[in-house]
Design an enzyme around this catalytic site. Structure first.
Site, short mmCIF file in Angstrom:
data_model
loop_
_atom_site.label_atom_id
_atom_site.label_comp_id
_atom_site.label_asym_id
_atom_site.label_seq_id
_atom_site.Cartn_x
_atom_site.Cartn_y
_atom_site.Cartn_z
N ASP A 32 0.85 -1.21 0.00
CA ASP A 32 0.00 0.00 0.00
C ASP A 32 0.88 1.25 0.00
OD1 ASP A 32 -3.27 0.09 1.02
OD2 ASP A 32 -2.18 1.98 0.81
N LEU A 72 -6.14 -4.50 -5.64
CA LEU A 72 -7.17 -3.57 -5.15
C LEU A 72 -6.69 -2.12 -5.11
CD1 LEU A 72 -8.30 -6.35 -4.14
CD2 LEU A 72 -9.12 -5.15 -2.12
N LYS A 104 2.67 -12.65 -14.64
CA LYS A 104 3.19 -13.39 -15.79
C LYS A 104 4.54 -14.02 -15.44
CE LYS A 104 4.98 -12.32 -20.35
NZ LYS A 104 5.26 -11.23 -21.27
N TYR A 144 -11.66 7.24 -13.13
CA TYR A 144 -11.92 5.99 -12.41
C TYR A 144 -12.59 4.97 -13.33
CZ TYR A 144 -13.64 3.00 -8.57
OH TYR A 144 -13.91 1.94 -7.72
N TYR A 158 -3.60 -9.79 -21.45
CA TYR A 158 -2.54 -10.66 -20.90
C TYR A 158 -3.00 -12.13 -20.84
CZ TYR A 158 1.09 -7.34 -19.55
OH TYR A 158 2.12 -6.44 -19.58
N GLN A 161 -3.08 -13.27 -24.68
CA GLN A 161 -1.78 -13.25 -25.36
C GLN A 161 -0.71 -14.03 -24.61
OE1 GLN A 161 -0.78 -9.24 -26.50
NE2 GLN A 161 1.36 -9.77 -26.86
N THR A 174 -19.93 -1.16 -1.64
CA THR A 174 -19.66 -2.00 -0.47
C THR A 174 -19.42 -1.09 0.73
OG1 THR A 174 -18.76 -3.71 -1.89
CG2 THR A 174 -18.08 -3.78 0.42
N ARG A 185 -18.15 8.97 0.81
CA ARG A 185 -19.09 7.94 0.37
C ARG A 185 -20.36 8.00 1.20
NH1 ARG A 185 -15.41 2.70 -1.06
NH2 ARG A 185 -13.86 3.59 0.34
P1 NAD Z 1 -9.88 2.37 -0.28
O1 NAD Z 1 -9.62 3.73 -0.83
O2 NAD Z 1 -10.23 2.23 1.16
O3 NAD Z 1 -8.65 1.41 -0.56
C1 NAD Z 1 -7.76 1.57 -1.63
C2 NAD Z 1 -6.36 1.27 -1.13
O4 NAD Z 1 -5.44 1.38 -2.22
C3 NAD Z 1 -5.89 2.26 -0.06
O5 NAD Z 1 -5.30 1.56 1.00
C4 NAD Z 1 -4.87 3.13 -0.81
O6 NAD Z 1 -3.91 3.69 0.05
C5 NAD Z 1 -4.31 2.14 -1.79
N1 NAD Z 1 -3.73 2.77 -2.99
C6 NAD Z 1 -4.27 3.74 -3.76
N2 NAD Z 1 -3.44 4.05 -4.77
C7 NAD Z 1 -2.34 3.26 -4.62
C8 NAD Z 1 -1.12 3.13 -5.34
N3 NAD Z 1 -0.85 3.87 -6.42
N4 NAD Z 1 -0.21 2.22 -4.90
C9 NAD Z 1 -0.46 1.46 -3.80
N5 NAD Z 1 -1.59 1.55 -3.07
C10 NAD Z 1 -2.53 2.44 -3.48
O7 NAD Z 1 -11.03 1.74 -1.20
P2 NAD Z 1 -11.82 0.37 -1.06
O8 NAD Z 1 -13.25 0.70 -0.92
O9 NAD Z 1 -11.18 -0.53 -0.08
O10 NAD Z 1 -11.63 -0.21 -2.53
C11 NAD Z 1 -10.69 -1.23 -2.81
C12 NAD Z 1 -10.80 -1.61 -4.29
O11 NAD Z 1 -12.12 -2.06 -4.58
C13 NAD Z 1 -10.50 -0.45 -5.25
O12 NAD Z 1 -9.78 -0.95 -6.36
C14 NAD Z 1 -11.87 -0.01 -5.67
O13 NAD Z 1 -11.85 0.58 -6.96
C15 NAD Z 1 -12.64 -1.32 -5.66
N6 NAD Z 1 -14.10 -1.07 -5.48
C16 NAD Z 1 -14.60 -0.69 -4.28
C17 NAD Z 1 -15.95 -0.43 -4.14
C18 NAD Z 1 -16.57 -0.03 -2.82
O14 NAD Z 1 -17.78 0.20 -2.78
N7 NAD Z 1 -15.84 0.06 -1.73
C19 NAD Z 1 -16.80 -0.58 -5.25
C20 NAD Z 1 -16.24 -0.94 -6.46
C21 NAD Z 1 -14.89 -1.21 -6.57
N1 UDP Z 2 -24.59 10.80 -1.91
C1 UDP Z 2 -25.44 11.64 -1.20
N2 UDP Z 2 -24.94 12.29 -0.11
C2 UDP Z 2 -23.65 12.13 0.32
C3 UDP Z 2 -22.80 11.27 -0.41
C4 UDP Z 2 -23.29 10.63 -1.53
O1 UDP Z 2 -26.61 11.79 -1.53
O2 UDP Z 2 -23.30 12.75 1.33
C5 UDP Z 2 -25.12 10.07 -3.08
C6 UDP Z 2 -24.29 10.21 -4.35
O3 UDP Z 2 -24.68 11.35 -5.09
C7 UDP Z 2 -24.63 8.91 -5.06
C8 UDP Z 2 -24.85 7.91 -3.92
O4 UDP Z 2 -25.09 8.69 -2.77
O5 UDP Z 2 -25.83 9.05 -5.78
C9 UDP Z 2 -23.67 6.99 -3.69
O6 UDP Z 2 -22.51 7.79 -3.58
P1 UDP Z 2 -21.07 7.18 -3.26
O7 UDP Z 2 -20.09 8.27 -3.43
O8 UDP Z 2 -21.12 6.47 -1.96
O9 UDP Z 2 -20.88 6.03 -4.35
P2 UDP Z 2 -20.98 6.01 -5.96
O10 UDP Z 2 -21.65 7.26 -6.46
O11 UDP Z 2 -19.59 5.88 -6.44
O12 UDP Z 2 -21.84 4.84 -6.20
#
Ligand code: NAD
Ligand code: UDP
Length: 317
Positions: A32, A72, A104, A144, A158, A161, A174, A185
């Site tokens: 991380d 992640l 790989k 994103y 990957y 290929q 989540t 969030r």
């Molecule tokens: P988070 O921001 O809590 O965790 C992301 C982690 O990645 C952090 O610990 C951050 O420090 C680390 N990180 C970021 N950039 C980095 C880099 N360049 N090098 C090394 N570490 C790096 O988010 P999360 O909710 O735990 O999400 C984890 C993964 O799941 C992400 O890839 C996210 O896109 C994916 N995801 C999460 C959700 C959700 O609802 N939480 C939904 C869809 C996808």
């Molecule tokens: N949202 C909201 N109030 C807040 C934060 C988020 O109404 O204080 C709404 C946001 O506009 C979106 C939904 O809640 O429609 C989920 O937002 P989040 O950022 O958690 O996730 P994502 O939009 O990436 O699904």
């Protein structure tokens, strides 16, 4: 016993995944750069002799001997991924390239954490894996959404290929303990606002929907997908229970017995109007379905934030 690399392991989902992999008897390397991750998320794992922490940025190559990689690393909340959009793109593209190069070289299986955001503002509801999505390639969420879409493309390139053994999971919203209170969030925002008696910030009319999956359910699904044979994905993992943002706010207010009022704010650009996973593939191929419904998961999450608010750790959020 397998040696497993978790990039983004100090983040919200990553820290739960590291914990579960250790419980299952694996060696875990948590990598991380601490952009949105926190040491305290993994502090309880540090003394475990099967746990190793590496401070590293996935945009730089790294040499490690591992059997499995969960990729992640990437900030997940709009506030953090929009803070430095170019870095978000680099993390998704160069980070995935570096992890695929590693997979790989050492013949490791790699699972990419993709997202429901690849569907953009979906025209198909609920979203199935064969839907190509409706994402704006130049909007504020593009760093994103398109970053993750390209990470998926890289995984399959990957695989096709170079025969790299891949898994792609599309994660839907989540929530759970260890979300950051200040990352904007919706679940963490609403809970901290309710606990602190501040206004609950509804964006738009609150009629947009999301489907909220408790983190333990998600981690179970990810581990099942990683260890399933012959299934590359993409596989949706999420809870098909769909709620409007307003319904979420009302539930949080009720569970916290808060006196907070609702305040209506502008809807961010390109905010998806509805989102709900079709999880037929996960059910059939992995025997997976979420077991924790919204109220139960929210109660556990409220308990976590309540403790932080009491300690003063979440007061400012
Ligand atoms: P988070 O921001 O809590 O965790 C992301 C982690 O990645 C952090 O610990 C951050 O420090 C680390 N990180 C970021 N950039 C980095 C880099 N360049 N090098 C090394 N570490 C790096 O988010 P999360 O909710 O735990 O999400 C984890 C993964 O799941 C992400 O890839 C996210 O896109 C994916 N995801 C999460 C959700 C959700 O609802 N939480 C939904 C869809 C996808
Ligand atoms: N949202 C909201 N109030 C807040 C934060 C988020 O109404 O204080 C709404 C946001 O506009 C979106 C939904 O809640 O429609 C989920 O937002 P989040 O950022 O958690 O996730 P994502 O939009 O990436 O699904």
């Amino acid at each position: 016993m397998k040696r497993v690399l978790v990039t983004g392991g100090a983040g919200f989902i990553g820290s739960h995944l590291c914990e579960r992999l250790l419980d299952d008897g694996n060696e875990v390397i948590c990598l991380d750069n601490f952009f949105t991750g926190r040491r305290e998320n993994i502090a309880h794992l540090i003394d475990n002799r099967c746990f190793e922490l590496v401070r590293h940025d996935v945009t730089e190559p790294i040499l490690l001997e591992v059997d499995q990689i969960y990729n992640l690393a990437c900030p997940a909340s709009p506030v953090h991924y929009q803070y430095n959009p170019v870095k978000t793109i680099k993390t998704n593209i160069m980070g995935s390239l570096n992890m695929l190069g590693l997979a790989k070289r050492v013949r490791a299986r790699i699972l990419q954490a993709s997202t429901s955001e690849v569907y953009g503002d979906p025209k198909v509801h609920p979203q199935t894996e064969d839907y190509w999505g409706n994402a704006n390639p130049i909007g504020p969420r593009a760093c994103y959404d398109e970053g993750k879409r390209c990470a998926e493309t890289l995984m399959f390139a990957y695989h096709n290929q170079n025969d790299v053994d891949i898994r792609v999971v599309r994660i839907f919203n989540t929530y759970g303990p260890r979300m950051l209170e200040n990352d904007g969030r919706v679940v963490s925002n609403f809970i901290v606002q309710a606990l602190c008696g501040r206004d609950i910030t509804i964006y738009g009319k609150g009629s947009q929907t999301r489907s909220f999956c408790y983190v333990d359910d998600l981690v179970e699904g990810m581990i099942r997908l990683m260890n399933a044979d012959g299934l590359t994905g993409p596989v949706n993992l999420g809870n098909p229970g769909e709620f409007t943002v307003l319904e979420l706010a009302e539930t949080v207010i009720r569970l916290t017995k808060s006196r907070s009022k609702l305040s209506y704010n502008p809807l961010p650009q390109d905010d998806p109007t509805q989102r709900c996973p079709d999880i037929s593939i996960a059910k059939k191929a992995l025997g997976w379905a979420p077991t924790i419904q919204l109220e139960e998961g929210l109660k556990k999450t409220v308990a976590y934030f309540e403790a932080r608010v009491k300690r003063g750790a979440a007061a400012a959020g």
